[in-house]
Write a protein that holds these residues in place. Structure first.
Motif, PDB file in Angstrom:
ATOM      1  N   ALA A  69      18.069  -0.528  40.475  1.00 52.46           N
ATOM      2  CA  ALA A  69      18.058   0.266  39.253  1.00 52.46           C
ATOM      3  C   ALA A  69      18.331  -0.574  38.008  1.00 52.46           C
TER       4      ALA A  69
ATOM      5  N   TRP B  78      11.638   7.397  43.023  1.00 54.33           N
ATOM      6  CA  TRP B  78      12.744   7.357  42.067  1.00 54.33           C
ATOM      7  C   TRP B  78      12.378   8.133  40.805  1.00 54.33           C
TER       8      TRP B  78
ATOM      9  N   GLN C 273      15.101   6.924  34.062  1.00 54.94           N
ATOM     10  CA  GLN C 273      16.115   7.508  33.185  1.00 54.94           C
ATOM     11  C   GLN C 273      15.476   8.319  32.059  1.00 54.94           C
TER      12      GLN C 273
ATOM     13  N   GLY D 172      13.081   2.080  34.817  1.00 56.21           N
ATOM     14  CA  GLY D 172      14.221   2.319  35.692  1.00 56.21           C
ATOM     15  C   GLY D 172      14.366   1.347  36.830  1.00 56.21           C
TER      16      GLY D 172
ATOM     17  N   THR E 247      22.537   0.855  42.422  1.00 58.16           N
ATOM     18  CA  THR E 247      21.675   1.756  43.173  1.00 58.16           C
ATOM     19  C   THR E 247      20.397   1.039  43.585  1.00 58.16           C
TER      20      THR E 247
END
Length: 341
Positions: free
Chosen positions: A182, A272, A275, A299, A324
């Motif tokens: 991440a 995923w 953001q 991201g 992450t």
């Protein structure tokens, strides 16, 4: 009478800036750093490399682009140096190199000691986070060429990797798994487009958007995640074949550089959720997905290509370090590209 000060260069201000930054720079020190009393050079004890059988030195240089203009407009200068370290030293770790030391260069229209100390303090903090030493730098005052509140910064870093442990495309195998690591946000790429969107949408950096929950300026200045120590630890603990630092060019563009010519990285966009800042930029700027893909990290700040049986351990290890990670895709036969399904 003409003087250097009358021409716009304040030598005393430069000296005060050096005094203000000394403690911050010292916090990045490594045991191999050797003091040079003259201050003209940064010294690093190369005998530390004797533990390697065939040490390869790696070097990288970069800047932070027009993100500095956001920092200048918002009046926040203490994290832009972290961005610089992320851009420079996280390139080194892609081949498996341990960052050793870094130097920086700041050009400004006027030396404001406190501001320069904040910038360099960020560089020193970034070096500490990367496990490297900030061994030197330069601040240049360019009156007339730059406005009093304008500055730019760049840096160069050096690292080392054992030749037999070097990572890269030649290690990648069919069936390998691509992990996404991440990002902390936009990082330091795409800010020319960001500034264009802000102008076109008449968005102020002080605007608090419901999607973000904080001023837009703070979101855009979120410092770049530094992956060096995470990636080094992962490579020591699991079978990693390659990394890709996701910068300008996006996920596909950068990951393709880490693929051999006969394989592809097949990526799953649904694995995923980027953001909220990326949705804000796409929405207010009416930016097509293709342009978002090739401009921003969306991201994913780093990608790791690992052996299939290393996936679970790798995700656990990174999670334990507060990072992450998830399965982003797989390596399949192809032509050396990273692409979405």
């Amino acid at each position: 009478m003409s003087t250097y000060e009358a021409a716009g260069v304040d030598i005393e201000a430069g000296e005060r800036a050096v005094d203000l930054m000394k403690d911050k720079v010292a916090a990045s020190r490594r045991p191999e750093v050797v003091d040079d009393a003259s201050g003209f050079a940064g010294l690093f004890d190369a005998s530390a490399l004797l533990r390697y059988q065939r040490p390869l030195l790696a070097t990288s240089t970069d800047g932070v682009g027009t993100k500095v203009m956001i920092a200048q407009r918002y009046g926040k200068h203490d994290t832009i140096g972290i961005d610089l370290v992320g851009m420079v030293l996280d390139d080194l770790v892609v081949c498996g190199a341990e960052p050793l030391f870094m130097t920086d260069y700041i050009a400004c229209g006027k030396v404001v000691p406190e501001r320069i100390a904040e910038i360099v303090g960020g560089v020193a903090e970034g070096c500490r986070l990367a496990g490297a030493a900030l061994v030197g730098g330069e601040t240049a005052e360019h009156p007339g060429a730059m406005g009093p509140d304008e500055y730019d910064l760049a840096g160069a870093g050096t690292g080392v990797v054992e030749a037999s442990a070097m990572l890269g495309p030649e290690r990648v195998r069919e069936g390998d798994v691509v992990l996404g690591l991440a990002s902390s946000g936009v990082h330091s790429n795409g800010y020319s487009l960001v500034r264009h969107i802000l102008r076109e949408a008449a968005l102020s950096l002080d605007t608090v958007l419901p999607e973000l929950g904080r001023p837009l300026g703070e979101e855009l200045l979120e410092p770049t995640r530094i992956y060096s120590l995470d990636c080094l630890e992962l490579a020591r603990s699991a079978e990693v074949h390659a990394y890709a630092h996701i910068t300008g060019g996006g996920v596909e563009g950068n990951l393709s550089r880490s693929m051999p010519g006969h394989l592809d990285a097949l990526l799953d966009r649904s694995s995923w959720t980027p953001q909220p800042i990326f949705g804000v930029l796409a929405g207010y700027g009416r930016v097509a997905q293709q342009d978002m893909d090739r401009t921003f990290n969306l991201g994913v700040g780093m990608a790791a290509i690992v052996a299939p049986d290393a996936v679970d351990a790798a995700i656990r290890l990174l999670g334990g370090r507060g990072l992450t990670a998830w399965v982003l895709g797989e390596v399949v036969p192809g032509t050396g590209q990273a692409r979405y399904r």
